[in-house]
Design an enzyme around this catalytic site. Structure first.
Site, PDB file in Angstrom:
ATOM      1  N   CYS A  49       0.850  -1.192   0.000  1.00 44.09           N
ATOM      2  CA  CYS A  49       0.000   0.000   0.000  1.00 44.09           C
ATOM      3  C   CYS A  49       0.890   1.249   0.000  1.00 44.09           C
ATOM      4  O   CYS A  49       2.013   1.204   0.461  1.00 44.09           O
ATOM      5  CB  CYS A  49      -0.881   0.050   1.233  1.00 44.09           C
ATOM      6  SG  CYS A  49      -1.626  -1.519   1.658  1.00 44.09           S
ATOM      7  N   GLN A  50       0.327   2.353  -0.490  1.00 43.28           N
ATOM      8  CA  GLN A  50       1.098   3.605  -0.488  1.00 43.28           C
ATOM      9  C   GLN A  50       1.251   4.157   0.912  1.00 43.28           C
ATOM     10  O   GLN A  50       2.225   4.785   1.257  1.00 43.28           O
ATOM     11  CB  GLN A  50       0.377   4.639  -1.343  1.00 43.28           C
ATOM     12  CG  GLN A  50       1.048   4.867  -2.653  1.00 43.28           C
ATOM     13  CD  GLN A  50       0.458   6.048  -3.360  1.00 43.28           C
ATOM     14  OE1 GLN A  50       0.143   7.085  -2.778  1.00 43.28           O
ATOM     15  NE2 GLN A  50       0.312   5.907  -4.655  1.00 43.28           N
TER      16      GLN A  50
END
Ligand SMILES: Cc1ncc(COP(=O)(O)O)c(C=O)c1O
Lengths: 132, 430
Positions: A49-50
């Site tokens: 995930c960012q």
């Protein structure tokens, strides 16, 4: 439909503009019961995930309880919703749950635009916990 | 050269004027640029009127396609001032070009004591291929020294960290380890901060130790004039889609003598002279490096994109981008708690600027949250590690927001972006 899902959908139905929806989402994240800092480590991190997402699962009386956190506010709101949806259910209930609340509350389009927020990864992770 | 009329320019980009997209502000040009209609028409015309395979057919249509494909080699040659069209290899993009050099040229000459130099400022595409061949051969990959700690003052910005390759330190390193260094790979312009490296001096230094060098020009070719003879580098690469052309096509420039030493890493049709049951005699570079049916339409589309750039004029593009850059920079500076990671080093170099790439973070706000809220306002920016995790580490952040402009963007778009940005910050800071 899971009664928790109903509750979430109901709360979101009061908000019409996306600004309000995000403000509410962020509020849900802020109000979520905190994740014990000792679980905020790489073992509980969902990779890919960012923003960082941690998810911890506890079993009590044959039910699973989830705790989570994120360093981004919107992601944390998503975590809060997912936890609200799945926490306190049995393994079987979790595996059967497939209601797409994000679709209904009108955020799916926005939130599924990127893999970055890990929405699908989180749900996969929760189902994995239930499968073990 | 007459100044550009941006309305006319924008009208040439279907994406920018369709009803559906009219309200979008496209600030993700470092990821990929929009395509002018001449490019779209060239591709469409190829498939409509000229579609056939190249280098194989005796029929007229095949000859037309072959000619257009090979003409594009000349167009590219002129665009980057190569010596001859034989120095131009068509690839699927910058990534493939780098992998091709790594596997067909560098890897066969590596042994365990050897060193490859790349920088921590690179896009993953110009780092991982080197790591992989180092791993396979037992060679070592080392990072080029960067200045970062030196402060530079310039007219446009206050004091800032300088993320350019430190040639003085590099020279020292090469004086002691030069014989072990077999290859250097470095960027021309950064996809993170738009900073421009002094690739000419870097090449000179590399060559003074007889080390071949590749320059990754993926972020350069749409913004500054590239002259590979002037730079002197052995290899240069870029992607079609970042210079207003189609995706899936790109260029590797390589000096003829070096290309001739390549061992193709893909084999198939179109690259052979003579095939026996047990052995094959290959054609010479560049054809032997383009096995199989290539992206013919893509190559032709890229040719149209280069013509488009030449018609508009790179100088006009630069002028426009400099003006946009100054405007955005001056406004962004006023946002409380903002850190802008922008290269500035290039002022002297190209009498220009860094390219109009603005990566930033706002204190106390996560880049992902900002990008999501900007997207809600139809502002398309990039966020995350920008495929440059090592650069993020140099900056000491996990990611950032990147607004990357092109000459077709406008001040009105910048104003709208800033308004949304401020709104998003306010919402997130609660
Ligand atoms: C500096 C740099 N190098 C290489 C690449 C890879 O380009 P492509 O994905 O088109 O092969 C990019 C793309 O973002 C880039 O910015």
């Amino acid at each position: 439909m899971n009664s928790q899902a109903n509750k979430i959908i109901d709360s979101f139905s009061f908000f019409h503009s996306w600004e309000e929806k995000y403000e509410y989402l962020i509020e849900l994240g802020r109000e979520m019961s905190p994740l014990n800092p000792k679980f905020k480590n790489d073992n509980y991190l969902i990779p890919g995930c960012q923003s960082k997402v941690w998810l911890y699962c506890e079993k009590k009386n044959k039910k699973l309880y989830f705790y989570g956190d994120s360093d981004a506010l919107i992601t944390k709101g998503i975590v809060a919703i997912i936890i609200q949806l799945y926490s306190g259910l049995s393994k079987k209930e979790i595996l059967l749950e497939d209601e797409d609340v994000f679709e209904i509350i009108g955020l799916r389009d926005h939130l599924s635009m990127t893999r970055a927020n890990g929405l699908n990864l989180m749900i996969t992770k929760i189902k994995q916990f239930a499968n073990n | 050269m007459s100044p550009l009329d941006i309305n006319i320019i924008r009208s040439k980009f279907p994406f920018l004027k369709t009803i559906k997209n009219k309200d979008f502000i496209y600030f993700d040009n470092a990821a990929t640029t929009q395509k002018p209609e001449t490019v779209i028409n060239a591709i469409s015309n190829f498939y409509t009127n000229e579609n056939s395979n190249i280098h194989r057919s005796v029929h007229r249509i095949g000859a037309v396609a072959t000619k257009k494909y090979e003409d594009t080699r000349w167009i590219v040659k002129d665009f980057i001032s190569a010596r001859s069209a034989e120095e131009i290899v068509f690839t699927s993009g910058a990534t493939e070009a780098i992998n091709l050099v790594a596997n067909s040229f560098v890897k066969p000459m590596l042994c365990e004591t050897d060193i490859i130099l790349a920088s921590s400022l690179e896009h993953h595409a110009n780092l991982i291929p080197w790591q992989m061949i180092a791993k396979e051969t037992g060679a070592t990959i080392k990072m080029l020294p960067i200045k970062k700690a030196e402060f530079i003052q310039n007219s446009l910005e206050q004091e800032e960290l300088d993320y350019t390759i430190n040639l003085v330190e590099l020279k020292e390193f090469l004086s002691t380890h030069g014989d072990r260094v077999k290859f250097i790979a470095a960027q021309h312009i950064s996809n993170v901060n738009g900073g421009i490296q002094d690739v000419k001096e870097l090449t000179k230094l590399a060559h003074s130790f007889n080390i071949p060098i590749l320059i990754d020009g993926a972020q350069a070719a749409a913004h500054i004039e590239v002259n590979v003879q002037d730079i002197g580098c052995d290899f240069y690469c870029f992607s079609g889609h970042k210079i207003f052309g189609p995706t899936g096509v790109g260029v590797l420039f390589g000096k003829s003598l070096l290309l001739k030493r390549f061992q193709p890493y893909q084999y198939g049709g179109g690259i052979v002279q003579r095939v026996e049951n047990a052995s094959t005699i290959f054609r010479e570079a560049p054809q032997n490096l383009e096995a199989g049916t290539p992206n013919i339409a893509g190559v032709i589309g890229m040719g149209a994109a280069i013509k488009f750039i030449t018609n508009v004029g790179l100088q006009n593009i630069q002028k426009q981008e400099l003006s946009l850059k100054k405007y955005l920079r001056s406004k962004l500076n006023k946002i409380e708690g903002i850190s802008i990671y922008q290269g500035h080093n290039s002022l002297k170099l190209n009498k220009l600027f860094s390219s109009p790439v603005f990566s930033f973070n706002v204190n106390g706000v996560h880049h992902y949250d900002l990008a999501v809220l900007l997207a809600e306002n139809n502002i398309l920016v990039r966020s995350g590690d920008l495929c440059s995790q090592t650069f993020m580490r140099v900056l000491g952040v996990s990611g950032c927001v990147r607004a990357s402009l092109s000459f077709y963007n406008t001040r009105a778009e910048i104003d709208a972006f800033l308004l949304s940005l401020k709104k998003a910050i306010k919402l997130l800071k609660g």
